[in-house]
Scaffold this active site. Structure first.
Site, PDB file in Angstrom:
ATOM      1  N   ASN A 244      10.474  -5.147   8.336  1.00 24.67           N
ATOM      2  CA  ASN A 244      11.838  -4.840   7.873  1.00 24.67           C
ATOM      3  C   ASN A 244      11.947  -3.514   7.119  1.00 24.67           C
ATOM      4  OD1 ASN A 244      10.378  -6.117   5.791  1.00 24.67           O
ATOM      5  ND2 ASN A 244      12.257  -6.703   4.771  1.00 24.67           N
TER       6      ASN A 244
ATOM      7  N   GLY B   7       5.273 -11.054   4.252  1.00 28.98           N
ATOM      8  CA  GLY B   7       5.807 -11.564   5.519  1.00 28.98           C
ATOM      9  C   GLY B   7       6.397 -12.948   5.298  1.00 28.98           C
TER      10      GLY B   7
ATOM     11  N   THR C 263       6.881 -17.094   5.055  1.00 28.80           N
ATOM     12  CA  THR C 263       6.173 -18.132   4.303  1.00 28.80           C
ATOM     13  C   THR C 263       5.164 -18.873   5.182  1.00 28.80           C
ATOM     14  OG1 THR C 263       7.964 -18.323   2.714  1.00 28.80           O
ATOM     15  CG2 THR C 263       6.565 -20.262   2.968  1.00 28.80           C
ATOM     16  N   ALA C 264       5.523 -19.169   6.430  1.00 33.55           N
ATOM     17  CA  ALA C 264       4.604 -19.903   7.311  1.00 33.55           C
ATOM     18  C   ALA C 264       3.349 -19.064   7.583  1.00 33.55           C
ATOM     19  CB  ALA C 264       5.311 -20.251   8.625  1.00 33.55           C
ATOM     20  N   THR C 265       3.520 -17.756   7.804  1.00 33.91           N
ATOM     21  CA  THR C 265       2.352 -16.895   8.050  1.00 33.91           C
ATOM     22  C   THR C 265       1.485 -16.832   6.797  1.00 33.91           C
ATOM     23  OG1 THR C 265       3.838 -15.564   9.405  1.00 33.91           O
ATOM     24  CG2 THR C 265       1.649 -14.666   9.024  1.00 33.91           C
TER      25      THR C 265
ATOM     26  N   GLU D  26       3.473 -12.155  -0.669  1.00 34.42           N
ATOM     27  CA  GLU D  26       4.906 -11.902  -0.903  1.00 34.42           C
ATOM     28  C   GLU D  26       5.646 -12.461   0.292  1.00 34.42           C
ATOM     29  OE1 GLU D  26       5.992 -10.750  -3.656  1.00 34.42           O
ATOM     30  OE2 GLU D  26       4.047 -10.184  -4.456  1.00 34.42           O
TER      31      GLU D  26
ATOM     32  N   CYS E  88      14.114  -8.814   2.230  1.00 35.23           N
ATOM     33  CA  CYS E  88      13.766 -10.101   1.620  1.00 35.23           C
ATOM     34  C   CYS E  88      14.568 -10.347   0.349  1.00 35.23           C
ATOM     35  CB  CYS E  88      12.269 -10.147   1.325  1.00 35.23           C
ATOM     36  SG  CYS E  88      11.735  -8.741   0.351  1.00 35.23           S
TER      37      CYS E  88
ATOM     38  N   GLU F 203       3.166  -7.981  -7.333  1.00 36.98           N
ATOM     39  CA  GLU F 203       2.851  -6.594  -7.029  1.00 36.98           C
ATOM     40  C   GLU F 203       3.552  -5.735  -8.075  1.00 36.98           C
ATOM     41  OE1 GLU F 203       4.272  -6.246  -2.955  1.00 36.98           O
ATOM     42  OE2 GLU F 203       2.264  -6.726  -2.228  1.00 36.98           O
TER      43      GLU F 203
HETATM   44  P1  NDP Z   1       5.671 -12.381   9.717  1.00 42.80           P
HETATM   45  O1  NDP Z   1       5.105 -13.347   8.741  1.00 42.80           O
HETATM   46  O2  NDP Z   1       5.952 -12.847  11.081  1.00 42.80           O
HETATM   47  O3  NDP Z   1       4.724 -11.112   9.881  1.00 42.80           O
HETATM   48  C1  NDP Z   1       4.270 -10.328   8.793  1.00 42.80           C
HETATM   49  C2  NDP Z   1       2.977  -9.651   9.205  1.00 42.80           C
HETATM   50  O4  NDP Z   1       1.974 -10.651   9.398  1.00 42.80           O
HETATM   51  C3  NDP Z   1       3.074  -8.898  10.533  1.00 42.80           C
HETATM   52  O5  NDP Z   1       2.259  -7.758  10.466  1.00 42.80           O
HETATM   53  C4  NDP Z   1       2.536  -9.926  11.496  1.00 42.80           C
HETATM   54  O6  NDP Z   1       2.048  -9.414  12.693  1.00 42.80           O
HETATM   55  C5  NDP Z   1       1.414 -10.544  10.683  1.00 42.80           C
HETATM   56  N1  NDP Z   1       0.989 -11.844  11.171  1.00 42.80           N
HETATM   57  C6  NDP Z   1       1.640 -12.698  11.997  1.00 42.80           C
HETATM   58  N2  NDP Z   1       0.881 -13.793  12.231  1.00 42.80           N
HETATM   59  C7  NDP Z   1      -0.274 -13.625  11.530  1.00 42.80           C
HETATM   60  C8  NDP Z   1      -1.455 -14.416  11.367  1.00 42.80           C
HETATM   61  N3  NDP Z   1      -1.600 -15.585  11.963  1.00 42.80           N
HETATM   62  N4  NDP Z   1      -2.427 -13.942  10.570  1.00 42.80           N
HETATM   63  C9  NDP Z   1      -2.292 -12.764   9.922  1.00 42.80           C
HETATM   64  N5  NDP Z   1      -1.211 -11.953  10.073  1.00 42.80           N
HETATM   65  C10 NDP Z   1      -0.204 -12.393  10.852  1.00 42.80           C
HETATM   66  O7  NDP Z   1       6.954 -11.764   9.013  1.00 42.80           O
HETATM   67  P2  NDP Z   1       7.975 -10.729   9.659  1.00 42.80           P
HETATM   68  O8  NDP Z   1       7.247  -9.496  10.086  1.00 42.80           O
HETATM   69  O9  NDP Z   1       8.828 -11.460  10.624  1.00 42.80           O
HETATM   70  O10 NDP Z   1       8.819 -10.314   8.371  1.00 42.80           O
HETATM   71  C11 NDP Z   1       9.880 -11.054   7.899  1.00 42.80           C
HETATM   72  C12 NDP Z   1       9.464 -11.955   6.764  1.00 42.80           C
HETATM   73  O11 NDP Z   1       8.884 -11.180   5.722  1.00 42.80           O
HETATM   74  C13 NDP Z   1      10.629 -12.660   6.137  1.00 42.80           C
HETATM   75  O12 NDP Z   1      10.269 -14.003   5.900  1.00 42.80           O
HETATM   76  C14 NDP Z   1      10.817 -11.936   4.822  1.00 42.80           C
HETATM   77  O13 NDP Z   1      11.427 -12.687   3.806  1.00 42.80           O
HETATM   78  C15 NDP Z   1       9.424 -11.587   4.473  1.00 42.80           C
HETATM   79  N6  NDP Z   1       9.409 -10.482   3.531  1.00 42.80           N
HETATM   80  C16 NDP Z   1       9.055 -10.730   2.230  1.00 42.80           C
HETATM   81  C17 NDP Z   1       9.085  -9.718   1.293  1.00 42.80           C
HETATM   82  C18 NDP Z   1       8.655  -9.949  -0.122  1.00 42.80           C
HETATM   83  O14 NDP Z   1       8.441  -8.976  -0.829  1.00 42.80           O
HETATM   84  N7  NDP Z   1       8.523 -11.185  -0.572  1.00 42.80           N
HETATM   85  C19 NDP Z   1       9.525  -8.358   1.663  1.00 42.80           C
HETATM   86  C20 NDP Z   1       9.853  -8.211   3.067  1.00 42.80           C
HETATM   87  C21 NDP Z   1       9.803  -9.250   3.954  1.00 42.80           C
HETATM   88  P3  NDP Z   1       2.986  -9.165  13.996  1.00 42.80           P
HETATM   89  O15 NDP Z   1       2.937  -7.708  14.096  1.00 42.80           O
HETATM   90  O16 NDP Z   1       2.356  -9.826  15.144  1.00 42.80           O
HETATM   91  O17 NDP Z   1       4.318  -9.704  13.704  1.00 42.80           O
END
Ligand code: NDP
Length: 480
Positions: A150, A226, A228-230, A248, A282, A461
């Protein structure tokens, strides 16, 4: 067609598998670049490079590490327009946003931590008549940084900067959906002569590259942003190896508007906090709670302004919203509008895809959407949508709005609008969130702790919190 390369041990190289993934321009719905489909073998090479570089980088005087980071920041600053255009093309966000927020903030992140490390002091604890304890803070070693799509370069540098400043070597994975500015950053690192292996960028899928980072026992800490599930998947893999984790995660942030607020300011800021970056921040406030006496007035003014917000291609200077990041994400967000209708919600404005003309006709655009009439505990109001969709809910008392605001599994940020100082303090105290903005939104001081409570994350962070995370404290006691 641009072909992105990995940056491993100081070299720009192809993935070992020779395989690539398509990278889409969401504003046109068209493939425009190829991304390495890396796997464990690329991570192994990056970790080997990082391990070899660690003794050099960790023992290098802080000032020299800082100088490298400042050079990188300055190079990005010099090419700001180019970086902003690339970020916007990759992500779909308006160029104006990338050039005013994303790229300047990436530069600030690097500069902030390049200088913060020079001011980082450790504690000492004297014991009367006995001796003194002092704390050494040592870099951890090889660390992993995984970031989302994002705010691509903004969040990538937010992790990498403190990790490098503290003397760690980094193996990083940007989102596979938005890899372009991380690729440009690797070119800058090579240009300024960053010692090889200090910083490695491996592109590819989370399930291959991210998973390999989580599983590698030589990577001693992971900073992840990223979903929460990841985050839970990473924690499950990393916890038995006792890796340090900073997670985060997602949010479902409340935006609470009391009747005594500065109405115009609350209204204009709420438009931004709802729909900036197409609602894909987020920290966006997706659940808007409005005190009943001003509910109808606020609703009318909000709909009027939001329905006029221009959805357009990213380089349109008048675009208020650009494209969503991908087709599948657009479909997911639209499916939440259907769910909201099933749950009894009324769509007051928006709710549908936007089809632009000409070369942008296949882009992933959506109208900003306002929904009312939903129960606070329905799925639409509990699950993270992460798009240009907000709900409006009236409330009658502080107790009631706190109960609704705190009812989700998340606790990232919150916004409160009131001119009553006592109430502002009371609410700030009781709200379950890591970040509270009163009469403002997204005002960031990089020294402050940043992160969420409940399922929005673990750890903080920002400022010295980040430097604490990326170092191991060692206590030394000397007897008098
Ligand atoms: P994801 O959790 O799908 O992906 C985040 C990163 O993790 C990507 O680089 C992704 O790779 C990678 N990833 C995916 N699966 C795995 C795995 N099994 N093991 C290790 N890494 C993995 O999130 P999104 O990219 O869809 O981002 C949106 C989410 O991020 C929202 O839930 C948002 O709230 C959260 N977010 C939180 C923030 C905070 O500061 N708390 C700030 C910004 C966003 P790939 O390239 O394949 O997708």
């Amino acid at each position: 067609m641009i072909t992105i390369k990995n940056y491993i041990n100081g070299e720009m190289i192809a993935p070992k598998s020779g395989k690539y993934l398509d990278n889409y321009d969401p504003s046109r719905g068209k493939v425009y670049a190829q991304i390495p489909d890396s796997d464990k073998s690329d991570i192994d090479a990056a970790v080997a490079g990082a391990e070899a570089a660690f003794p050099i980088w960790s023992k290098m005087p802080k000032q020299e590490r800082s100088d490298f980071m400042i050079k990188i920041a300055n190079r990005i600053q010099d090419r700001l327009a180019e970086f902003a255009a690339a970020e916007s093309l990759d992500n779909g966000k308006p160029v104006s946003l990338a050039s005013h927020v994303d790229i300047p903030r990436a530069v600030s992140n690097l500069k902030f931590f390049a200088t913060a490390i020079l001011h980082y002091a450790s504690e000492s604890h004297a014991m009367e008549g006995m001796g003194v304890n002092y704390t050494l803070r040592k870099p951890i070693g090889v660390v992993g940084c995984i970031s989302p799509w994002n705010l691509p370069l903004y969040l990538f540098t937010w992790k990498i900067a403190p990790a490098l400043a503290a003397g760690n070597c980094v193996v990083a994975k940007p989102s596979e959906i938005t890899p372009m500015t991380a690729f440009m950053l690797s070119e800058v690192c090579a240009e300024v002569g960053l010692p090889k292996g200090v910083f490695n960028i491996v592109h590819g899928l989370g399930q291959k590259v991210g998973d390999a980072i989580s599983r590698d026992p030589k990577i001693k800490a992971i900073s992840f942003t990223g979903g929460t599930a990841t985050g839970a998947t990473i924690a499950k893999i990393a916890a038995p190896m006792f890796k340090k984790l900073s997670l985060e995660l997602g949010g479902k942030n409340p935006n609470i508007i009391f009747a005594d607020c500065d109405f115009d300011k609350a209204l204009s800021t709420t438009i931004r906090s709802s729909f900036a970056n197409q609602g894909q921040i987020c920290l966006c406030g997706s659940r808007i709670f409005i005190e009943r006496p001003i509910y109808e007035k606020f609703k009318k003014a909000f709909i009027e302004k939001v329905s006029k917000s221009k959805v357009s291609y990213p380089s349109d200077p008048e675009a208020k919203l650009g494209a969503l990041v991908s087709k599948s994400h657009l479909e997911k967000v639209l499916s939440y509008v259907d769910l909201a209708k099933e749950e009894g919600g009324d769509v007051l404005t928006g709710g549908e895809q936007v089809f632009l003309e000409g070369e942008y006709s296949k882009g992933y655009y959506m109208r900003p959407t306002i929904i009312e009439g939903l129960a606070y505990d329905c799925r639409t109001n509990q699950e993270e949508i992460f798009g240009p969709v907000v709900t409006l809910t009236p409330f009658d008392s502080e107790e009631e709005v706190l109960m609704m605001a705190n009812s989700t599994q998340y606790g990232l940020s919150s916004t409160i609008w009131t001119e009553n100082l006592r109430r502002a303090h009371r609410m700030a105290e009781e709200i379950e969130a890591g970040i509270v903005w009163i009469n403002s939104w997204l005002v960031r001081d990089l020294r402050t702790p940043f992160g969420g409570v409940k399922n929005s994350g673990v750890g903080r962070e920002g400022g010295f919190e980040a430097l604490h995370f990326f170092t191991e404290p060692k206590n030394v006691y000397i007897q008098h």
